[in-house]
Structure formats: C-alpha cells, structure tokens
Scaffold this motif. Structure first.
Motif, PDB file in Angstrom:
ATOM      1  N   MET A  73      85.486  69.891 -55.985  1.00 26.33           N
ATOM      2  CA  MET A  73      85.486  71.247 -56.522  1.00 26.33           C
ATOM      3  C   MET A  73      84.128  71.920 -56.372  1.00 26.33           C
ATOM      4  O   MET A  73      84.010  73.135 -56.489  1.00 26.33           O
ATOM      5  CB  MET A  73      85.909  71.244 -57.995  1.00 26.33           C
ATOM      6  CG  MET A  73      87.329  70.739 -58.202  1.00 26.33           C
ATOM      7  SD  MET A  73      88.507  71.602 -57.158  1.00 26.33           S
ATOM      8  CE  MET A  73      89.089  72.812 -58.279  1.00 26.33           C
ATOM      9  N   PHE A  74      83.079  71.124 -56.081  1.00 25.31           N
ATOM     10  CA  PHE A  74      81.754  71.713 -55.877  1.00 25.31           C
ATOM     11  C   PHE A  74      81.772  72.730 -54.737  1.00 25.31           C
ATOM     12  O   PHE A  74      81.127  73.767 -54.811  1.00 25.31           O
ATOM     13  CB  PHE A  74      80.709  70.625 -55.580  1.00 25.31           C
ATOM     14  CG  PHE A  74      79.420  71.183 -55.069  1.00 25.31           C
ATOM     15  CD1 PHE A  74      78.508  71.754 -55.944  1.00 25.31           C
ATOM     16  CD2 PHE A  74      79.133  71.194 -53.713  1.00 25.31           C
ATOM     17  CE1 PHE A  74      77.325  72.310 -55.466  1.00 25.31           C
ATOM     18  CE2 PHE A  74      77.953  71.743 -53.238  1.00 25.31           C
ATOM     19  CZ  PHE A  74      77.044  72.301 -54.117  1.00 25.31           C
ATOM     20  N   PHE A  75      82.511  72.440 -53.667  1.00 28.78           N
ATOM     21  CA  PHE A  75      82.470  73.294 -52.481  1.00 28.78           C
ATOM     22  C   PHE A  75      83.015  74.697 -52.734  1.00 28.78           C
ATOM     23  O   PHE A  75      82.352  75.688 -52.409  1.00 28.78           O
ATOM     24  CB  PHE A  75      83.158  72.602 -51.303  1.00 28.78           C
ATOM     25  CG  PHE A  75      82.525  71.285 -50.981  1.00 28.78           C
ATOM     26  CD1 PHE A  75      81.224  71.220 -50.503  1.00 28.78           C
ATOM     27  CD2 PHE A  75      83.204  70.099 -51.180  1.00 28.78           C
ATOM     28  CE1 PHE A  75      80.610  70.004 -50.215  1.00 28.78           C
ATOM     29  CE2 PHE A  75      82.611  68.882 -50.900  1.00 28.78           C
ATOM     30  CZ  PHE A  75      81.315  68.833 -50.418  1.00 28.78           C
ATOM     31  N   PRO A  76      84.210  74.842 -53.330  1.00 28.10           N
ATOM     32  CA  PRO A  76      84.649  76.220 -53.614  1.00 28.10           C
ATOM     33  C   PRO A  76      83.771  76.889 -54.673  1.00 28.10           C
ATOM     34  O   PRO A  76      83.536  78.098 -54.600  1.00 28.10           O
ATOM     35  CB  PRO A  76      86.093  76.067 -54.090  1.00 28.10           C
ATOM     36  CG  PRO A  76      86.270  74.641 -54.413  1.00 28.10           C
ATOM     37  CD  PRO A  76      85.256  73.865 -53.630  1.00 28.10           C
ATOM     38  N   ALA A  77      83.260  76.110 -55.624  1.00 33.70           N
ATOM     39  CA  ALA A  77      82.373  76.707 -56.633  1.00 33.70           C
ATOM     40  C   ALA A  77      81.099  77.229 -55.981  1.00 33.70           C
ATOM     41  O   ALA A  77      80.658  78.343 -56.265  1.00 33.70           O
ATOM     42  CB  ALA A  77      82.041  75.684 -57.722  1.00 33.70           C
ATOM     43  N   ALA A  78      80.508  76.442 -55.071  1.00 32.78           N
ATOM     44  CA  ALA A  78      79.283  76.877 -54.385  1.00 32.78           C
ATOM     45  C   ALA A  78      79.536  78.154 -53.587  1.00 32.78           C
ATOM     46  O   ALA A  78      78.710  79.074 -53.590  1.00 32.78           O
ATOM     47  CB  ALA A  78      78.761  75.764 -53.477  1.00 32.78           C
TER      48      ALA A  78
END
Length: 193
Positions: free
Chosen positions: A40-45
């Motif tokens: 989920m880090f990638f879409p959040a970033a």
C-alpha cells in the motif's frame, strides 16, 4: 520566470486546494494500511506526491492570479514547481523542519534505511514520484521521503494565503456521491438521494 500571458486558462486556487486536500486524505487513509500491507506504500506515495503537486500549483495560481503557463500546469516535477516559488521557501522550509523534527522515520540515519531530511534534496529525489510510483511494475522507483509534504504545504498555504479556504463545506458533487470536508478536517462521503 513565469509569464502569465502564456497561461492556458485561469485557475481557482480554492478549488485547487480542495482537490489537493482530497488526494492528501486518500493518501493518509491508504498509508495507514501500509504497516500491515506494505504494498500500500506505492499508491500512498503516488497520492502524497500528487497532492503536493496540486498544493504547489495552488500557490502558483495565487502568485499569478490563476494564470499558470502550460509548461507549469503539465509539470509534475516537484522541485521545479517549488523553485518557481522563491517567496514561499522560508515558510515552507519552516513547516517542513518542524514536521521532520516530530517524525520518527526521519531519525533513522544509518544503513540502507537512511532517510534524507533536507527539503530540497527530498524534492529533487522525489520529484517524479507521482509518475514513477503509479507504474511500480516498471521497477523505476525513486527515493521518496515526502510523506509530510502535503501537510506542510497546507500549513504554509494557511499562513501565506489565509483567503484560500482550508476546509470547505462541500468539495464536489459527482453522481452518486456528495463529498464534504467538515470543520474537523475529516472527509465524508454520502449517497445522494
């Protein structure tokens, strides 16, 4: 320097702020899942970067009375957008440094997890994060240390441009939802009926 006469169209800084805040809220909600779901880090970033881009462009719209040249409107490079706003640097850096001081992530200073804290370095390294993190499968990731930037920019906009509403009563209507931000800053979605 920007030339307002080559602008694409007049933009409303308040609506830009609203849009930036919506993406910021989505990024925070997704990032809250990252400890148990690291992917989920990638879409959040990507959303943190997008909201930061919109907030920087909001400041540009205020500076140029809504007239932002096409080359800036289509630019996603955060450091280049920041560099177009020299009159805001001290205020943004003040809020950035305060946010970094409170954030445990930025106190990791050794090994492969060393986190940069200098705003200009973070902006340069994460300048294309919006473009890179939405295509994770291409394996072209860039360093990203800009999680606090949207909140830093909200604070800076509130200080520099108090006329730009922080939390509007209604953000947008789109079938079949009404999206609103209440005075507490929380986003609420409801079915129209």
């Amino acid at each position: 320097m920007l030339n307002p006469h080559t602008a694409q169209k007049k933009l409303d800084p308040s609506m830009m702020f609203h849009d930036g805040f919506i993406y910021r809220e989505a990024a925070v909600r997704i990032a809250n899942q990252a400890p148990t779901q690291p992917a989920m880090f990638f879409p959040a970033a990507s959303l943190f970067a997008l909201s930061s881009e919109i907030f920087l462009k909001c400041l540009l719209a205020v500076k140029h009375k809504g007239l932002i040249p096409r080359k800036i409107q289509w630019n996603h490079h955060l450091r280049e957008l920041f560099d177009e706003l020299p009159h805001t640097h001290a205020t943004i850096e003040k809020h950035w440094n305060a946010a970094i001081e409170k954030n445990e992530l930025y106190k990791i200073n050794d090994g492969p997890f060393r986190t940069k804290t200098d705003l200009k370095t973070c902006l340069t390294e994460g300048a294309k994060a919006f473009e890179k993190y939405r295509y994770v499968y291409e394996q072209s990731l860039v360093p990203f240390s800009l999680q606090p930037l949207p909140d830093v920019l909200v604070a800076a906009i509130s200080e520099l441009e108090p006329s730009v509403p922080r939390y509007p009563a209604v953000i947008t209507d789109f079938a079949p939802f009404r999206v609103a931000i209440h005075a507490d800053g929380k986003v609420h979605m409801a079915w129209k009926g």
